[in-house]
Design a protein around this motif. Structure first.
Motif, PDB file in Angstrom:
ATOM      1  N   GLY A 136     -33.603   6.681  54.906  1.00  0.00           N
ATOM      2  CA  GLY A 136     -34.262   5.452  55.314  1.00  0.00           C
ATOM      3  C   GLY A 136     -35.694   5.689  55.742  1.00  0.00           C
ATOM      4  N   ASP A 137     -36.281   6.829  55.342  1.00  0.00           N
ATOM      5  CA  ASP A 137     -37.641   7.173  55.779  1.00  0.00           C
ATOM      6  C   ASP A 137     -38.420   7.788  54.625  1.00  0.00           C
ATOM      7  OD1 ASP A 137     -39.841   7.600  57.453  1.00  0.00           O
ATOM      8  OD2 ASP A 137     -39.149   9.565  58.070  1.00  0.00           O
ATOM      9  N   GLU A 138     -38.567   7.021  53.544  1.00  0.00           N
ATOM     10  CA  GLU A 138     -39.366   7.506  52.423  1.00  0.00           C
ATOM     11  C   GLU A 138     -40.693   6.780  52.326  1.00  0.00           C
ATOM     12  OE1 GLU A 138     -40.971   8.036  48.392  1.00  0.00           O
ATOM     13  OE2 GLU A 138     -40.415   6.151  49.361  1.00  0.00           O
ATOM     14  N   GLU A 139     -40.693   5.505  52.706  1.00  0.00           N
ATOM     15  CA  GLU A 139     -41.883   4.676  52.505  1.00  0.00           C
ATOM     16  C   GLU A 139     -42.906   4.787  53.637  1.00  0.00           C
ATOM     17  OE1 GLU A 139     -42.572   3.433  49.842  1.00  0.00           O
ATOM     18  OE2 GLU A 139     -40.873   2.564  48.785  1.00  0.00           O
ATOM     19  N   ASP A 140     -42.579   5.514  54.699  1.00  0.00           N
ATOM     20  CA  ASP A 140     -43.507   5.578  55.828  1.00  0.00           C
ATOM     21  C   ASP A 140     -43.792   7.033  56.179  1.00  0.00           C
ATOM     22  OD1 ASP A 140     -45.026   5.136  58.123  1.00  0.00           O
ATOM     23  OD2 ASP A 140     -43.809   3.467  58.803  1.00  0.00           O
ATOM     24  N   ARG A 141     -43.247   7.533  57.285  1.00  0.00           N
ATOM     25  CA  ARG A 141     -43.635   8.857  57.766  1.00  0.00           C
ATOM     26  C   ARG A 141     -43.074   9.997  56.931  1.00  0.00           C
ATOM     27  NH1 ARG A 141     -42.705   8.096  64.347  1.00  0.00           N
ATOM     28  NH2 ARG A 141     -43.869   6.135  64.555  1.00  0.00           N
ATOM     29  N   SER A 142     -41.897   9.804  56.369  1.00  0.00           N
ATOM     30  CA  SER A 142     -41.231  10.844  55.571  1.00  0.00           C
ATOM     31  C   SER A 142     -41.037  12.132  56.356  1.00  0.00           C
ATOM     32  CB  SER A 142     -42.013  11.117  54.279  1.00  0.00           C
ATOM     33  OG  SER A 142     -42.095   9.972  53.480  1.00  0.00           O
ATOM     34  N   LYS A 148     -35.432  16.332  56.875  1.00  0.00           N
ATOM     35  CA  LYS A 148     -34.446  16.746  57.879  1.00  0.00           C
ATOM     36  C   LYS A 148     -33.043  16.877  57.273  1.00  0.00           C
ATOM     37  CE  LYS A 148     -37.063  16.744  61.660  1.00  0.00           C
ATOM     38  NZ  LYS A 148     -37.066  15.580  62.557  1.00  0.00           N
ATOM     39  N   VAL A 149     -32.720  16.000  56.332  1.00  0.00           N
ATOM     40  CA  VAL A 149     -31.391  16.083  55.712  1.00  0.00           C
ATOM     41  C   VAL A 149     -31.259  17.380  54.928  1.00  0.00           C
ATOM     42  CG1 VAL A 149     -29.780  15.011  54.087  1.00  0.00           C
ATOM     43  CG2 VAL A 149     -31.147  13.571  55.610  1.00  0.00           C
ATOM     44  N   SER A 294     -49.708  16.650  52.785  1.00  0.00           N
ATOM     45  CA  SER A 294     -48.435  15.928  52.779  1.00  0.00           C
ATOM     46  C   SER A 294     -47.441  16.533  51.804  1.00  0.00           C
ATOM     47  CB  SER A 294     -48.667  14.451  52.424  1.00  0.00           C
ATOM     48  OG  SER A 294     -49.181  14.326  51.112  1.00  0.00           O
ATOM     49  N   GLY A 295     -47.908  17.456  50.974  1.00  0.00           N
ATOM     50  CA  GLY A 295     -47.005  18.136  50.054  1.00  0.00           C
ATOM     51  C   GLY A 295     -47.786  19.016  49.096  1.00  0.00           C
ATOM     52  N   GLU A 296     -47.273  20.222  48.843  1.00  0.00           N
ATOM     53  CA  GLU A 296     -47.871  21.108  47.857  1.00  0.00           C
ATOM     54  C   GLU A 296     -47.479  20.640  46.448  1.00  0.00           C
ATOM     55  OE1 GLU A 296     -49.914  23.532  48.620  1.00  0.00           O
ATOM     56  OE2 GLU A 296     -49.554  23.736  50.792  1.00  0.00           O
ATOM     57  N   SER A 297     -48.223  21.067  45.459  1.00  0.00           N
ATOM     58  CA  SER A 297     -47.816  20.764  44.091  1.00  0.00           C
ATOM     59  C   SER A 297     -46.527  21.524  43.773  1.00  0.00           C
ATOM     60  CB  SER A 297     -48.913  21.165  43.103  1.00  0.00           C
ATOM     61  OG  SER A 297     -49.070  22.571  43.083  1.00  0.00           O
ATOM     62  N   PHE A 298     -45.737  20.948  42.872  1.00  0.00           N
ATOM     63  CA  PHE A 298     -44.512  21.643  42.453  1.00  0.00           C
ATOM     64  C   PHE A 298     -44.239  21.306  40.996  1.00  0.00           C
ATOM     65  CE2 PHE A 298     -42.925  17.504  43.741  1.00  0.00           C
ATOM     66  CZ  PHE A 298     -41.968  17.204  42.786  1.00  0.00           C
ATOM     67  N   LEU A 299     -43.460  22.161  40.352  1.00  0.00           N
ATOM     68  CA  LEU A 299     -43.147  21.987  38.940  1.00  0.00           C
ATOM     69  C   LEU A 299     -41.760  22.531  38.653  1.00  0.00           C
ATOM     70  CD1 LEU A 299     -44.146  21.330  36.004  1.00  0.00           C
ATOM     71  CD2 LEU A 299     -44.845  23.731  35.878  1.00  0.00           C
ATOM     72  N   ARG A 333     -40.959  16.417  46.528  1.00  0.00           N
ATOM     73  CA  ARG A 333     -41.767  17.545  47.012  1.00  0.00           C
ATOM     74  C   ARG A 333     -41.005  18.373  48.039  1.00  0.00           C
ATOM     75  NH1 ARG A 333     -43.531  12.985  49.805  1.00  0.00           N
ATOM     76  NH2 ARG A 333     -44.210  13.210  51.976  1.00  0.00           N
ATOM     77  N   PHE A 334     -40.108  17.747  48.783  1.00  0.00           N
ATOM     78  CA  PHE A 334     -39.285  18.486  49.746  1.00  0.00           C
ATOM     79  C   PHE A 334     -38.118  19.179  49.052  1.00  0.00           C
ATOM     80  CE2 PHE A 334     -40.684  14.638  52.302  1.00  0.00           C
ATOM     81  CZ  PHE A 334     -41.752  15.285  52.890  1.00  0.00           C
TER      82      PHE A 334
END
Length: 379
Positions: A136-142, A148-149, A294-299, A333-334
């Motif tokens: 329930g926390d993707e659209e804001d602080r993330s 955490k999950v 907010s996030g490193e690149s990933f592939l 990204r997580f």
């Protein structure tokens, strides 16, 4: 008879789950999953003024372990009067489902559960395990959601072998795009100190604007790179510039800038931060800088998992999906820190817009495509 995602999507949309509120959205999901044999665990994180409800559900214990990830929170609807209907009424009109989250991503999530239902009906003794990570926390602080999950999943031996995020990735037609990575995002806030003075006597002052422009000029004059095998070129955008000065004959004491860099796999946030420091030092700036990534690149490189997704999507939709890394960031990204991850979902034509919508036929075809994906990745 195929399971219909529309009633479930309507039930989810009618929950006013603007981040971080849940308003019963995860209860709707849990009631749909438990009869399918899933063990559901609710996980609540965050401070008292920002409590986030999350759900992890799993069926099976063997490998391979496939995880579907998504979110039930939505962005605010804005002015309800601008909508043709109540943003949370989930009205179906002329073959289209309307409501906040219909596109991003309650409609797609309902389609996955419908496809999952059909897959399990045909494969009650399926190989491997299936799980869902819903936040329930993707659209804001993330911060108190997927991040955490995943930590909880690792601590409890629940890390999947592969994951699919159900964000709306298709561009023009369902099935035309799979996201196999994302660029990183670095935001830098720079404050350059100078010496205030009269513009007629610049020798008695130190203009921080000139120093800041001198530092930024070389960074903007040439591309940071020319892209890589799967990524477009890195971009640097000046998103803010302020000196707080309304007098034309005064050299200000302070100049501030804000930058956002969307970077590919040629860089990391650490190397880009040092590049900014070097440019500021070279310009002789007395400065402070705060850099946040907010996030490193990933592939996720093409291989068995991506190939299975492509086969399933092509078989179900008739489209040959392009492998793409564009767009903004997502919770993938997580997940990329733990296992191979890709993103696939509906056409994102109306996400975050007034009168957000999803064609009913598209949701049903997406459900069939998710079933095909399960058949391929768990074969």
């Amino acid at each position: 008879m195929a399971a219909d995602p529309v009633p479930l999507a309507q039930a989810m949309i009618r929950c006013r789950s603007v981040t971080p509120a849940d308003d019963g959205a995860l209860d709707v999901v849990q009631r749909a999953l438990e009869p399918l044999g899933f063990t559901c665990t609710r996980l609540v994180f965050g401070p008292d003024d920002y409590r986030v409800d999350n759900l992890f559900a799993r069926r099976g214990t063997a490998g391979p372990h496939f995880c579907y990830a998504g979110h039930t929170d939505v962005v605010p609807p804005g002015d309800p009067a601008a909508w043709a209907d109540d943003p949370f009424a989930a009205v179906v009109r002329d073959g289209t489902l309307y409501g906040r989250g219909a596109c991003d991503m309650k409609g797609g999530f309902a389609a996955f559960i419908a496809g999952l239902t059909d897959y399990l009906a045909a494969n009650p003794n399926h190989p491997g395990s299936i799980s869902l990570l819903i936040t329930g926390d993707e659209e804001d602080r993330s911060v108190d959601g997927t991040l955490k999950v995943l930590e909880w999943m690792q601590a409890n031996g629940q890390v999947p072998d592969m994951a699919l995020v159900g964000e709306p990735t298709s561009r023009r037609a369902l099935g035309d795009t799979i996201k196999i990575g994302r660029r990183g995002s670095l935001t830098a806030r720079i404050t350059v100190q100078g010496k205030q003075g009269h513009s007629a006597y610049p020798a008695l002052a130190d203009n921080p604007i000139h120093r800041l422009v001198a530092a930024l000029g070389p960074l903007l004059a040439a591309p940071l790179d020319n892209g890589s095998e799967f990524f477009p070129p890195t971009t640097l955008q000046v998103t803010g510039f302020d000196v707080g000065n309304k007098a034309s004959n005064v050299i200000p004491a302070v100049a501030r800038a804000m930058l956002n860099i969307r970077f590919n796999d040629h860089h990391s946030s650490a190397t880009l931060t040092e590049r900014l420091h070097a440019a500021l030092r070279a310009a002789g700036c007395a400065y402070e800088m705060q850099a946040d990534c907010s996030g490193e690149s990933f592939l996720t490189r093409p291989g068995p998992f991506v190939d299975a997704l492509s086969r399933a999507i092509a078989r179900s939709t008739g489209e040959t999906p392009a492998l793409d890394t564009g767009g903004g960031t997502s919770d993938a990204r997580f997940i990329a820190r733990y296992c191979p991850v890709a993103e696939f979902g509906a056409v994102g034509a109306t996400l975050h817009q007034v009168n957000e919508s999803a064609p009913v036929d598209e949701l049903r075809r997406l459900a069939a495509t998710y079933r095909a994906i399960l058949e391929e990745v768990l074969a």
